[in-house]
Design a protein around this motif. Sequence first.
Motif, PDB file in Angstrom:
ATOM      1  N   ALA A   1       4.992 -11.790 -13.052  1.00 25.79           N
ATOM      2  CA  ALA A   1       4.021 -11.287 -14.027  1.00 25.79           C
ATOM      3  C   ALA A   1       2.861 -12.267 -14.183  1.00 25.79           C
ATOM      4  N   GLU A   2       3.171 -13.544 -14.238  1.00 28.66           N
ATOM      5  CA  GLU A   2       2.120 -14.566 -14.376  1.00 28.66           C
ATOM      6  C   GLU A   2       1.202 -14.585 -13.154  1.00 28.66           C
ATOM      7  N   THR A   3       1.784 -14.418 -11.970  1.00 29.34           N
ATOM      8  CA  THR A   3       0.977 -14.408 -10.746  1.00 29.34           C
ATOM      9  C   THR A   3       0.033 -13.213 -10.730  1.00 29.34           C
TER      10      THR A   3
ATOM     11  N   GLY B   1       3.428 -13.798   2.994  1.00 27.29           N
ATOM     12  CA  GLY B   1       3.725 -14.534   1.772  1.00 27.29           C
ATOM     13  C   GLY B   1       3.501 -13.682   0.537  1.00 27.29           C
ATOM     14  N   LEU B   2       4.211 -14.000  -0.560  1.00 27.61           N
ATOM     15  CA  LEU B   2       4.162 -13.165  -1.754  1.00 27.61           C
ATOM     16  C   LEU B   2       2.771 -13.096  -2.371  1.00 27.61           C
TER      17      LEU B   2
ATOM     18  N   ARG C   1      -2.144  -9.973  -3.427  1.00 23.87           N
ATOM     19  CA  ARG C   1      -3.608  -9.822  -3.441  1.00 23.87           C
ATOM     20  C   ARG C   1      -4.043  -8.579  -2.665  1.00 23.87           C
ATOM     21  N   THR C   2      -3.472  -8.364  -1.493  1.00 20.86           N
ATOM     22  CA  THR C   2      -3.863  -7.189  -0.706  1.00 20.86           C
ATOM     23  C   THR C   2      -3.375  -5.905  -1.367  1.00 20.86           C
ATOM     24  N   THR C   3      -2.219  -5.953  -2.016  1.00 20.74           N
ATOM     25  CA  THR C   3      -1.706  -4.763  -2.710  1.00 20.74           C
ATOM     26  C   THR C   3      -2.575  -4.419  -3.913  1.00 20.74           C
TER      27      THR C   3
ATOM     28  N   PRO D   1       0.825  -1.209   0.000  1.00 23.44           N
ATOM     29  CA  PRO D   1       0.000   0.000   0.000  1.00 23.44           C
ATOM     30  C   PRO D   1       0.858   1.258   0.000  1.00 23.44           C
ATOM     31  N   GLY D   2       0.464   2.246  -0.808  1.00 16.00           N
ATOM     32  CA  GLY D   2       1.203   3.495  -0.876  1.00 16.00           C
ATOM     33  C   GLY D   2       2.311   3.518  -1.891  1.00 16.00           C
ATOM     34  N   ASP D   3       2.446   2.460  -2.691  1.00 14.69           N
ATOM     35  CA  ASP D   3       3.507   2.402  -3.695  1.00 14.69           C
ATOM     36  C   ASP D   3       3.258   3.416  -4.801  1.00 14.69           C
TER      37      ASP D   3
END
Length: 323
Positions: free
Chosen positions: A259-261, A302-303, A308-310, A180-182
């Motif tokens: 990228a795929e994720t 975890g990544l 997902r949250t980002t 968040p905030g990126d």
Amino acid sequence: MTDSVFTPGPLDRSDRVYVAGHRGLVGSAVWRRLEAEGFSDLVGRTSAELDLKDRDAVFAFFAEQKPRYVVLAAAKVGGIMANNTYPHDFLSENLQIQVNVMDAAVEHDTERLMFLGSSCIYPKFAEQPIREDSLLTGHLEPTNDAYAIAKIAGIMQVQAVRRQYGKHWISAMPTNLYGPGDNFSPTGSHVLPALIRRYDEAAKSGADRVENWGTGSPRREFLHVDDMAAAVLHLMEHYDGPEQVNVGTGSDVTIKEIAETIASIVEFEGQTVWDTTKPDGTPQKLLDVSKLADAGWTAGIGLEDGLRTTIDWYRTHVDSIRQ
């Protein structure tokens, strides 16, 4: 004066903490973490309120506020294109910010200061995973060498302050951060937020293809910024030493895999193509986080969960975030 015997411990939650860069990706996460931990006297200034390149203004601010603790998270940052296009700006502005804040902190007796750098300080072809003692053992990645030199200078200034004044200041070097905030700007962002924006826009528009720079083969380590903020506080309370501390997860993925994720999470169903005429940057940047683990901290987000949250945050704030 050289380093004196010092045992780090809990920071006083009632004392003043200045978070330089408190509106940025890292600074805002640190601010959230400190608030959650009960710190009651947090101080921050936007760049409009305090230009950290203005030495007189920075000294006046420290004279007025006299923070006991400082987290120096303010910096001019950007991706490969921005760093490669504006190397003088990245070198000059970051040096000015760091020198002014740290000089003022010395002048006004800041007890603990955390300087935050970047994993790009290490040589382009450093042995993987990269240990802290790899610093200054080889050539830097040319596309962001100016920014890296500024951050190396920051580490050296922390070490010099420790040697000359005996202050127990420390440095931490995070891996690639996101959350968040990126900065999701098409031209100024780092790789992960750029990919999130690109794939989300393609999914929404029904585009049949997304084009990315390079080959997709470089390997990168990604750390959620909330984990970074937790590490900052942990190190300030549990670590003391002149050597910078790597902050990361200890594992990496290829740009193609990330990228795929992202494509899967945003439900993009088109084709991904890679423009191999564009630079890849450093082939791998995986940090050795043994020193961090020895200090008692490991990453917890975890990544895929972090992505997902980002992405949820990005979609919620897309109309108001930095463009």
